[in-house]
Structures are given as structure tokens and as C-alpha cells.
Design an enzyme around this catalytic site. Structure first.
Site, PDB file in Angstrom:
ATOM      1  N   CYS A 104       0.728  -1.311  -0.151  1.00 14.68           N
ATOM      2  CA  CYS A 104      -0.069  -0.053  -0.253  1.00 14.68           C
ATOM      3  C   CYS A 104       0.847   1.266  -0.144  1.00 14.68           C
ATOM      4  CB  CYS A 104      -1.020   0.082   1.489  1.00 14.68           C
ATOM      5  SG  CYS A 104       0.070  -0.572   2.687  1.00 14.68           S
ATOM      6  N   HIS A 146      -2.696   5.556   6.427  1.00 17.37           N
ATOM      7  CA  HIS A 146      -1.147   5.930   6.532  1.00 17.37           C
ATOM      8  C   HIS A 146      -1.209   7.417   6.186  1.00 17.37           C
ATOM      9  CE1 HIS A 146       0.079   1.702   6.537  1.00 17.37           C
ATOM     10  NE2 HIS A 146      -0.322   1.324   5.158  1.00 17.37           N
TER      11      HIS A 146
HETATM   12  P1  NAD Z   1      -5.039 -10.997   6.004  1.00 20.13           P
HETATM   13  O1  NAD Z   1      -4.560 -11.679   7.418  1.00 20.13           O
HETATM   14  O2  NAD Z   1      -6.288 -10.028   6.536  1.00 20.13           O
HETATM   15  O3  NAD Z   1      -5.589 -11.983   5.211  1.00 20.13           O
HETATM   16  C1  NAD Z   1      -4.860 -13.137   4.850  1.00 20.13           C
HETATM   17  C2  NAD Z   1      -5.881 -14.353   4.576  1.00 20.13           C
HETATM   18  O4  NAD Z   1      -5.267 -15.450   4.155  1.00 20.13           O
HETATM   19  C3  NAD Z   1      -6.757 -14.906   5.905  1.00 20.13           C
HETATM   20  O5  NAD Z   1      -8.120 -14.939   5.518  1.00 20.13           O
HETATM   21  C4  NAD Z   1      -6.127 -16.202   6.362  1.00 20.13           C
HETATM   22  O6  NAD Z   1      -7.177 -17.028   7.070  1.00 20.13           O
HETATM   23  C5  NAD Z   1      -5.591 -16.792   5.077  1.00 20.13           C
HETATM   24  N1  NAD Z   1      -4.571 -17.713   5.349  1.00 20.13           N
HETATM   25  C6  NAD Z   1      -3.673 -17.862   6.294  1.00 20.13           C
HETATM   26  N2  NAD Z   1      -2.873 -18.803   5.934  1.00 20.13           N
HETATM   27  C7  NAD Z   1      -3.167 -19.312   4.692  1.00 20.13           C
HETATM   28  C8  NAD Z   1      -2.727 -20.457   4.106  1.00 20.13           C
HETATM   29  N3  NAD Z   1      -1.774 -21.074   4.319  1.00 20.13           N
HETATM   30  N4  NAD Z   1      -3.603 -20.773   2.851  1.00 20.13           N
HETATM   31  C9  NAD Z   1      -4.581 -20.058   2.654  1.00 20.13           C
HETATM   32  N5  NAD Z   1      -5.175 -19.012   3.199  1.00 20.13           N
HETATM   33  C10 NAD Z   1      -4.481 -18.665   4.489  1.00 20.13           C
HETATM   34  O7  NAD Z   1      -3.771 -10.376   5.343  1.00 20.13           O
HETATM   35  P2  NAD Z   1      -3.965  -9.161   4.442  1.00 20.13           P
HETATM   36  O8  NAD Z   1      -3.789  -7.937   5.181  1.00 20.13           O
HETATM   37  O9  NAD Z   1      -4.976  -9.244   3.496  1.00 20.13           O
HETATM   38  O10 NAD Z   1      -2.583  -9.269   3.679  1.00 20.13           O
HETATM   39  C11 NAD Z   1      -2.394 -10.141   2.601  1.00 20.13           C
HETATM   40  C12 NAD Z   1      -1.114  -9.443   1.462  1.00 20.13           C
HETATM   41  O11 NAD Z   1      -1.302  -8.157   1.334  1.00 20.13           O
HETATM   42  C13 NAD Z   1       0.148  -9.623   2.605  1.00 20.13           C
HETATM   43  O12 NAD Z   1       1.155  -9.939   1.518  1.00 20.13           O
HETATM   44  C14 NAD Z   1       0.266  -8.224   2.964  1.00 20.13           C
HETATM   45  O13 NAD Z   1       1.540  -7.664   3.210  1.00 20.13           O
HETATM   46  C15 NAD Z   1      -0.531  -7.452   1.839  1.00 20.13           C
HETATM   47  N6  NAD Z   1      -0.973  -6.244   1.903  1.00 20.13           N
HETATM   48  C16 NAD Z   1      -1.630  -5.971   3.291  1.00 20.13           C
HETATM   49  C17 NAD Z   1      -2.380  -4.618   3.206  1.00 20.13           C
HETATM   50  C18 NAD Z   1      -3.009  -4.476   4.422  1.00 20.13           C
HETATM   51  O14 NAD Z   1      -2.723  -3.140   4.862  1.00 20.13           O
HETATM   52  N7  NAD Z   1      -3.776  -5.186   5.043  1.00 20.13           N
HETATM   53  C19 NAD Z   1      -1.965  -3.645   2.323  1.00 20.13           C
HETATM   54  C20 NAD Z   1      -1.267  -3.956   1.102  1.00 20.13           C
HETATM   55  C21 NAD Z   1      -0.755  -5.066   0.888  1.00 20.13           C
END
Ligand code: NAD
Length: 342
Positions: free
Chosen positions: A140, A220
Site C-alpha cells: 500500500c 497511513h
Molecule cells: P489478512 O491476514 O487479512 O488475510 C490473509 C488471509 O489468508 C486470511 O483470511 C487467512 O485466514 C488466510 N490464510 C492464512 N494462511 C493461509 C494459508 N496457508 N493458505 C490459504 N489462506 C491462508 O492479510 P492481508 O492484510 O489481506 O494481507 C495479505 C497480503 O497483502 C500480504 O502480503 C500483505 O503484506 C499485503 N498487503 C496488506 C495490506 C494491508 O494493509 N492489510 C495492504 C497492502 C498489501
């Protein structure tokens, strides 16, 4: 061609991308992977999105009244591309499975650049993702930095960029992270990882960043300083930002003086989950002093990368070779604005 997309990791980012794909006419969602039959699974099921899980958990889903279409491996086999939105570093563990079935995949910012062929930002390097198999949509904060820097460097030569990033401590639904009462240099040494991450997309920019984690959950905030190679005026910078897609310049006279008012605006205009896909620039912060440009902007971490994932799919399948046309199509489908009021 209608591209068959599945989502592995249906959390903060995954569920938003799934909803965005439902709004496209050149791609369809063939399923999402869930491990537990929680309320997110129920909402997906009730929206007619097929649910896949691991073999051991099928019975648990059925007990919760959720029919399961197959295993995560079945989902991968049935897809043209997998959007991997699993937690940081988990995505890398799935890459061999995507490769085993010869599928394309998009990873998110929590994975390393070395995992993929291209780190992606639609405004900055759409063409580099054309036809590629493994692409990473940068985080992000990096997405916001790339949009702003690329927009300005499209018109004016930049000597160097310096940024202070005030990071939200957790997403609103999270209860296990903080801080609750502290400001945490992240890290205490310079640079933070964001500058080098921008260089994975825009290699030839001199950038140094530093970051602080703050006790807030919704956005942010970046303080950006650009040293320019050439003389520019405040209006030059303002016009470039106003005319760019996915960036809105907000006016303090209308009450836009904090992240709170930006969030309230998104709620009032009826954005689902108050999602703000655009970089929200505080217009009044844009200042030019000699060769230096300063500005501040807010970033909604849960939403900003969603349109980038849609554009990355289009580039990887060469559904659209012109990045600006893809951006326009995505933005129209999701109601993304480039100015407000219109
Ligand atoms: P999150 O924890 O909200 O969601 C992750 C999901 O994956 C959950 O539903 C979890 O149950 C599932 N999960 C966990 N282990 C798993 C597995 N082994 N197999 C399948 N599913 C599984 O995470 P998020 O915030 O959505 O982040 C996801 C990605 O996006 C990361 O790389 C993060 O760095 C990136 N990201 C996050 C944000 C943010 O602010 N949340 C912003 C930009 C990018």
C-alpha cells in the site's frame, strides 16, 4: 477471453479483490480458498462465490451450512490465474503449487521482489507485466509513493525523493497488534524498506524513506519532499496531481484536514467498507520552496492495491496492452475518482 481468477487468502485484501473482479467483464471469479467457516466465508457463499478448502475441513464447512466446491488444489487447477493474498511470506510457500499446474499468479506486497518476474504499479510500469507469469503488486505505501512520484516525473525531472511514512498500527479488524500508546520508529535505522521497494518498480529514482508506526488503524500518512532538477511552481505540481488518475487532491476549505475527514467522506459518498482506492492528497500541503516540493497525503491501506491487482491481471493476459486504457476501465468499474468534487 474471460479470465478465470481465484483468490487464495480471503482476508483484508483478498475479499476486496474478489468483489472488484465481480465488477469486471473480462474476468470472472471461480472461487476463493477459506480454511475456517467464519462470517467471511458465509458472506462469500451468500454472494454465490464458490468456496474451496483443505480436505480435512470440508465437514466443518458443511456443518456451518456452506457447500464446498473442492480443495484448494482443485481451485488452482480450475483457474487461469491465482491472486495470492495470503499473509506475508505465506505466498512464497504456494508458488511451487502454482508452478506445478502451470498457472500464473499475482502476489502481494508482503512477498519479496525476488519471488516474481515483475513488481507492479499500473501507472509506473504496466508494460513490464505484459504476458508475465508471476507478478507482485507492491504494498500500500509503495503503491502510493509510486503513483505520486511517477505522476510528477512524467512532467518534471526529479533529483531525489525523501519521505517520512506514518504507518497505521493495525487494520481495523485486528486485535493482536499495536501500539496502543507509543510511536515506534520502524525501523529505528534508516532507510525503511519502502524506498528500496519503490526502486523495484522505478529503478532510476534516488529515494530514501523512514517510517514510524502510530496508534491508528484507518490510514497511513506520508510527508514527501522532492528535490527537483528544474524549477517548478506550486500550480505545476497541483495540476499534475489533479489530472492524474487514482489521485484526489482534497481542499482544506471543504473540511479535509485529517485522515478522519477523508474516511468520513468515503462513508458519506457510499463507498463499500469506506474503501478509498485513491491517494488522498492534502492539497493545501503542496508547497514549493526553491528547488524543493513538499506535500502530504493519506493512504487507505486496505483498498489502494485493489485496482492494481485488476490491472495486473489484464497486463499478464494481454487483455489490454495500453496501461492507461486498463486503468480507465478498472476505475470506471469501481467508481474510482481522479477529482472531487467532480
Ligand atoms: P489478512 O491476514 O487479512 O488475510 C490473509 C488471509 O489468508 C486470511 O483470511 C487467512 O485466514 C488466510 N490464510 C492464512 N494462511 C493461509 C494459508 N496457508 N493458505 C490459504 N489462506 C491462508 O492479510 P492481508 O492484510 O489481506 O494481507 C495479505 C497480503 O497483502 C500480504 O502480503 C500483505 O503484506 C499485503 N498487503 C496488506 C495490506 C494491508 O494493509 N492489510 C495492504 C497492502 C498489501
Amino acid at each position: 477471453m474471460v479470465v478465470k481468477v481465484s483468490i487464495n487468502g480471503y482476508g483484508t485484501i483478498g475479499k476486496r479483490i474478489a468483489d472488484a473482479i465481480l465488477k469486471q467483464d473480462d474476468m470472472e471469479i471461480i472461487g476463493v480458498a477459506k480454511k475456517t467457516p467464519d462470517f467471511n466465508a458465509v458472506i462469500a457463499f451468500k454472494s454465490n462465490i464458490p468456496i474451496y478448502t483443505i480436505p480435512d475441513n470440508v465437514k466443518e464447512f458443511e456443518k456451518a451450512g456452506i457447500s464446498v466446491t473442492g480443495t484448494i488444489e482443485d481451485m488452482i487447477k480450475n483457474s487461469d490465474i491465482i491472486i495470492d493474498a495470503t499473509p506475508k511470506k505465506v505466498g512464497a510457500t504456494y508458488k511451487p503449487l502454482y508452478e506445478k499446474y502451470g498457472k500464473k499468479a499475482i502476489f502481494q506486497g508482503g512477498e519479496k521482489h525476488s519471488l516474481v518476474e515483475v513488481s507492479f504499479n499500473a501507472l509506473s510500469n504496466y508494460n513490464s507485466a505484459l504476458g508475465k507469469n508471476f507478478v507482485r503488486v507492491v504494498s500500500c505505501n509503495t503503491t502510493a509513493l509510486c503513483r505520486i512520484i511517477q505522476t510528477i516525473r512524467n512532467r518534471f525531472e526529479i533529483k531525489k525523493v525523501r519521505a517520512v511514512i506514518m504507518r497505521r498500527g493495525a487494520d481495523p479488524h485486528e486485535i493482536k497488534t499495536g501500539p496502543i500508546e507509543a510511536l515506534v520508529p520502524n525501523p529505528v535505522t534508516l532507510p525503511s524498506h519502502h524506498g528500496p521497494d519503490v526502486n523495484t518498480v522505478i529503478p532510476d529514482i534516488d529515494i530514501t524513506t523512514t517510517a514510524v508506526i502510530t496508534p491508528t488503524t484507518r490510514m497511513h500518512l506520508h510527508v514527501l519532499s522532492l528535490s527537483m532538477q528544474e524549477r517548478v511552481t506550486r500550480d505545476d505540481i497541483l495540476n499534475a496531481l489533479v489530472e492524474a488518475p487514482r489521485i484526489i487532491v482534497f481542499d482544506a476549505k471543504l473540511g479535509f484536514s485529517s485522515t478522519a475527514s477523508i474516511i468520513e467522506w468515503a462513508r458519506d459518498i457510499g463507498r463499500l467498507r469506506y474503501d478509498i482506492y485513491e491517494v488522498a492528497v492534502f492539497g493545501d500541503s503542496i508547497t514549493v520552496q526553491n528547488d524543493e516540493v513538499w506535500l502530504m497525503y493519506a493512504v487507505h491501506q486496505e483498498a489502494i492495491v485493489v485496482p492494481e491487482n485488476i490491472d495486473a491481471i489484464r497486463a499478464m493476459f494481454e487483455l489490454e496492452r495500453d496501461g492507461f486504457k486498463s486503468i480507465e476501465k478498472t476505475d470506471k468499474s469501481l467508481g474510482i475518482l481522479s477529482r472531487w468534487p467532480l
